[in-house]
Design a protein around this motif. Structure first.
Motif, PDB file in Angstrom:
ATOM      1  N   ALA A   1      -4.201 111.221   1.655  1.00 51.61           N
ATOM      2  CA  ALA A   1      -2.979 111.978   1.927  1.00 51.61           C
ATOM      3  C   ALA A   1      -3.314 113.400   2.377  1.00 51.61           C
ATOM      4  CB  ALA A   1      -2.089 112.003   0.681  1.00 51.61           C
ATOM      5  N   MET A   2      -4.341 114.004   1.789  1.00 52.72           N
ATOM      6  CA  MET A   2      -4.753 115.352   2.178  1.00 52.72           C
ATOM      7  C   MET A   2      -5.258 115.365   3.614  1.00 52.72           C
ATOM      8  SD  MET A   2      -5.109 118.504   0.745  1.00 52.72           S
ATOM      9  CE  MET A   2      -4.292 119.080   2.232  1.00 52.72           C
TER      10      MET A   2
ATOM     11  N   ALA B   1     -12.955 122.437   6.084  1.00 47.66           N
ATOM     12  CA  ALA B   1     -14.222 121.762   5.789  1.00 47.66           C
ATOM     13  C   ALA B   1     -14.011 120.263   5.623  1.00 47.66           C
ATOM     14  CB  ALA B   1     -14.838 122.357   4.512  1.00 47.66           C
ATOM     15  N   VAL B   2     -12.915 119.876   5.003  1.00 49.74           N
ATOM     16  CA  VAL B   2     -12.631 118.452   4.788  1.00 49.74           C
ATOM     17  C   VAL B   2     -12.377 117.744   6.123  1.00 49.74           C
ATOM     18  CG1 VAL B   2     -10.850 116.921   3.870  1.00 49.74           C
ATOM     19  CG2 VAL B   2     -11.806 118.717   2.429  1.00 49.74           C
ATOM     20  N   LEU B   3     -11.596 118.385   6.996  1.00 50.74           N
ATOM     21  CA  LEU B   3     -11.349 117.789   8.306  1.00 50.74           C
ATOM     22  C   LEU B   3     -12.641 117.680   9.110  1.00 50.74           C
ATOM     23  CD1 LEU B   3      -7.990 119.529   9.348  1.00 50.74           C
ATOM     24  CD2 LEU B   3      -8.328 117.121   8.739  1.00 50.74           C
TER      25      LEU B   3
ATOM     26  N   ARG C   1     -17.118 114.279  11.289  1.00 48.35           N
ATOM     27  CA  ARG C   1     -18.555 114.030  11.403  1.00 48.35           C
ATOM     28  C   ARG C   1     -18.989 112.743  10.698  1.00 48.35           C
ATOM     29  NH1 ARG C   1     -21.539 116.988   8.715  1.00 48.35           N
ATOM     30  NH2 ARG C   1     -20.061 118.276   7.530  1.00 48.35           N
ATOM     31  N   LEU C   2     -18.387 112.481   9.522  1.00 45.69           N
ATOM     32  CA  LEU C   2     -18.861 111.372   8.689  1.00 45.69           C
ATOM     33  C   LEU C   2     -17.944 110.157   8.710  1.00 45.69           C
ATOM     34  CD1 LEU C   2     -19.874 113.401   5.488  1.00 45.69           C
ATOM     35  CD2 LEU C   2     -21.298 112.815   7.462  1.00 45.69           C
ATOM     36  N   GLY C   3     -16.710 110.353   9.157  1.00 46.84           N
ATOM     37  CA  GLY C   3     -15.731 109.284   9.058  1.00 46.84           C
ATOM     38  C   GLY C   3     -14.926 109.426   7.773  1.00 46.84           C
ATOM     39  N   VAL C   4     -13.821 108.681   7.703  1.00 47.96           N
ATOM     40  CA  VAL C   4     -12.911 108.795   6.553  1.00 47.96           C
ATOM     41  C   VAL C   4     -13.559 108.245   5.290  1.00 47.96           C
ATOM     42  CG1 VAL C   4     -10.706 107.979   5.614  1.00 47.96           C
ATOM     43  CG2 VAL C   4     -10.836 108.773   7.988  1.00 47.96           C
ATOM     44  N   ASP C   5     -14.182 107.081   5.389  1.00 47.24           N
ATOM     45  CA  ASP C   5     -14.699 106.422   4.182  1.00 47.24           C
ATOM     46  C   ASP C   5     -15.732 107.292   3.475  1.00 47.24           C
ATOM     47  OD1 ASP C   5     -14.902 104.471   2.294  1.00 47.24           O
ATOM     48  OD2 ASP C   5     -15.775 102.954   3.587  1.00 47.24           O
ATOM     49  N   ARG C   6     -16.688 107.826   4.209  1.00 48.86           N
ATOM     50  CA  ARG C   6     -17.710 108.665   3.577  1.00 48.86           C
ATOM     51  C   ARG C   6     -17.118 109.984   3.087  1.00 48.86           C
ATOM     52  NH1 ARG C   6     -22.811 109.223   7.359  1.00 48.86           N
ATOM     53  NH2 ARG C   6     -23.535 110.412   5.528  1.00 48.86           N
ATOM     54  N   THR C   7     -16.086 110.475   3.768  1.00 50.57           N
ATOM     55  CA  THR C   7     -15.450 111.727   3.341  1.00 50.57           C
ATOM     56  C   THR C   7     -14.748 111.563   1.992  1.00 50.57           C
ATOM     57  OG1 THR C   7     -15.161 112.432   5.633  1.00 50.57           O
ATOM     58  CG2 THR C   7     -13.736 113.483   3.996  1.00 50.57           C
ATOM     59  N   LEU C   8     -14.237 110.358   1.729  1.00 45.09           N
ATOM     60  CA  LEU C   8     -13.583 110.126   0.446  1.00 45.09           C
ATOM     61  C   LEU C   8     -14.538 110.346  -0.729  1.00 45.09           C
ATOM     62  CD1 LEU C   8     -11.429 106.899   1.056  1.00 45.09           C
ATOM     63  CD2 LEU C   8     -10.755 109.301   1.225  1.00 45.09           C
ATOM     64  N   HIS C   9     -15.812 110.103  -0.509  1.00 46.85           N
ATOM     65  CA  HIS C   9     -16.788 110.150  -1.600  1.00 46.85           C
ATOM     66  C   HIS C   9     -17.697 111.371  -1.535  1.00 46.85           C
ATOM     67  CE1 HIS C   9     -15.716 105.862  -0.867  1.00 46.85           C
ATOM     68  NE2 HIS C   9     -15.456 105.948  -2.157  1.00 46.85           N
TER      69      HIS C   9
ATOM     70  N   TRP D   1     -15.781 117.876  -2.151  1.00 50.26           N
ATOM     71  CA  TRP D   1     -14.755 118.655  -1.437  1.00 50.26           C
ATOM     72  C   TRP D   1     -14.762 120.073  -1.997  1.00 50.26           C
ATOM     73  CZ3 TRP D   1      -9.512 116.056   0.113  1.00 50.26           C
ATOM     74  CH2 TRP D   1      -9.767 114.957   0.946  1.00 50.26           C
ATOM     75  N   PRO D   2     -15.234 121.040  -1.206  1.00 53.17           N
ATOM     76  CA  PRO D   2     -15.323 122.419  -1.712  1.00 53.17           C
ATOM     77  C   PRO D   2     -13.972 122.941  -2.202  1.00 53.17           C
ATOM     78  CG  PRO D   2     -16.428 122.192   0.401  1.00 53.17           C
ATOM     79  CD  PRO D   2     -15.707 120.917   0.180  1.00 53.17           C
ATOM     80  N   GLY D   3     -13.961 123.441  -3.425  1.00 54.03           N
ATOM     81  CA  GLY D   3     -12.777 124.079  -3.983  1.00 54.03           C
ATOM     82  C   GLY D   3     -11.853 123.162  -4.743  1.00 54.03           C
ATOM     83  N   PHE D   4     -11.886 121.850  -4.482  1.00 55.00           N
ATOM     84  CA  PHE D   4     -10.879 120.925  -5.031  1.00 55.00           C
ATOM     85  C   PHE D   4     -11.107 120.624  -6.516  1.00 55.00           C
ATOM     86  CE2 PHE D   4      -9.928 116.265  -5.691  1.00 55.00           C
ATOM     87  CZ  PHE D   4      -8.590 116.465  -5.986  1.00 55.00           C
TER      88      PHE D   4
END
Length: 370
Positions: free
Chosen positions: A157-158, A191-193, A198-206, A209-212
């Protein structure tokens, strides 16, 4: 993947308790509470190649087709209708990207949205965009056979929301996902976007996440949460963007606002965890005063006449009150002695006399759910 029949998911709206404006900067804390009014999203298979999008806030369903990883709304007024359904479309698209990366088909869908966060088409200001994004992510993913964790649903969602407007903190998404009272720190959306690109959605999920950060808080002891609606719609995105455009950012006043607000949130969290109602009331008043100082210095229009009256009525009986979120209208909150029924009745009467509608909303203990 197991395809199933129609899937229904709902997500609650939210109220900001403390930390508005400062929370848009990554890592700054805020407190939010979910409320027992929801957006409901129903997903089933489409009868043809079109993904059909409908909402009880719109008149005619929109029809869209996948093209190069995105949904393109068809018809002469496709662009306008796509803007009206931007959060639904972005949520479907980010789940579609995840499906594609996992080698799963991206089907045509029938997606229907129903909202109880509006009154005759007018929003209460309870984070309907965030709630519809969370509910759409959950419903589409479940329909396509992916049962995701709350953390995964929030992150999807983010990503969807940040593609529309990276300035949004995502606090509404967190409240809609986890429910109850939460302490929240926003991730660095840029940074998340970049990670997702760069990595794709699946790898970004894991990935980190800076600050979160998000965690549940106990509800306030001995205090009743009262909600008043000014009947004046306000745009959080416009108010936050207005503040970003001003030269106030980077000044000593800006640093003071962030420092004071952050300290206020930390003290409020401590009061909640200690079961200290007086300590929490003190901090809510302090949060209101700091927002008022910001409003005086920058002239955003946070405190309307009705929000000012809402706060005054609550403080007249020893409670604490403030705008919820960016202000400028929408809702305000008050914390009042839960045992003082006459005080609560008095405050509601004064609100009504000032044009503020008391809303019978209670905290929602659960977040995104079936």
């Amino acid at each position: 993947m197991t395809r199933q029949g129609a899937v229904v998911r709902r997500a609650p709206g939210k109220l900001f308790v403390a930390g508005e404006y400062a929370v848009v900067e990554p890592g700054n804390p805020a407190i939010l509470v979910a409320v027992d009014r929801h957006v409901t999203v129903t997903v089933s298979g489409s009868a043809d190649a079109d993904t059909v999008l409908s909402s009880d806030l719109g008149t005619q369903p929109a029809r869209a087709r996948w093209h190069e990883g995105g949904l393109v709304v068809r018809g002469e007024d496709g662009a306008r209708r796509a803007r009206a359904l931007a959060h639904v479309i972005a949520a479907i698209e980010v789940v579609g990207r995840l499906l594609a990366e996992r080698g799963l088909p991206v089907p045509a869908l029938d997606v229907s949205v129903g909202s109880r966060l509006h009154d005759n088409g007018r929003k209460f200001g309870l984070g309907s965009s965030g709630a519809v994004t969370v509910a759409t992510v959950a419903a589409v993913a479940s329909f396509c056979g992916m049962e995701l964790s709350p953390d995964d649903r929030f992150r999807l969602a983010m990503l969807a929301t940040a593609q529309i407007d990276a300035k949004g903190s995502g606090g509404d998404l967190a409240a809609s996902t986890w429910g109850g009272w939460i302490a929240y720190r926003a991730p660095d959306r840029a940074a998340v976007l970049d990670l997702a690109r760069r990595l794709g959605v699946d790898r970004t999920l894991h990935a980190p996440w800076p600050g979160f950060e998000v965690r549940r808080l106990p509800p306030p002891r001995g205090l009743s949460l009262e909600v008043g609606w000014t009947g004046e719609p306000a745009s959080t995105a416009d108010l936050v963007s207005d503040l970003h455009r001003r030269t106030w950012r980077g000044t000593a006043s800006h640093r003071r606002f962030v420092e004071t607000t952050t300290d206020c949130v930390h003290a409020s969290v401590a009061a909640l965890e200690a079961g200290d109602p007086q300590g929490l009331l003190d901090q809510i008043r302090r949060a209101r005063q700091e927002l008022a100082r910001l409003d005086d210095e920058v002239g955003l229009g946070i405190f309307t006449a009705r929000l000012t009256a809402l706060c005054a009525a609550a403080e007249a009986v020893g409670g604490a009150a403030k705008p919820s979120g960016a202000g400028g209208g929408d809702c305000g909150i008050a914390l009042l002695d839960a045992e003082a029924a006459s005080d609560i009745s008095y405050v509601r009467q004064r609100w009504e006399a000032a044009g503020v509608l008391p809303l019978p909303f209670r905290p929602a203990l659960e977040g995104n759910e079936k």
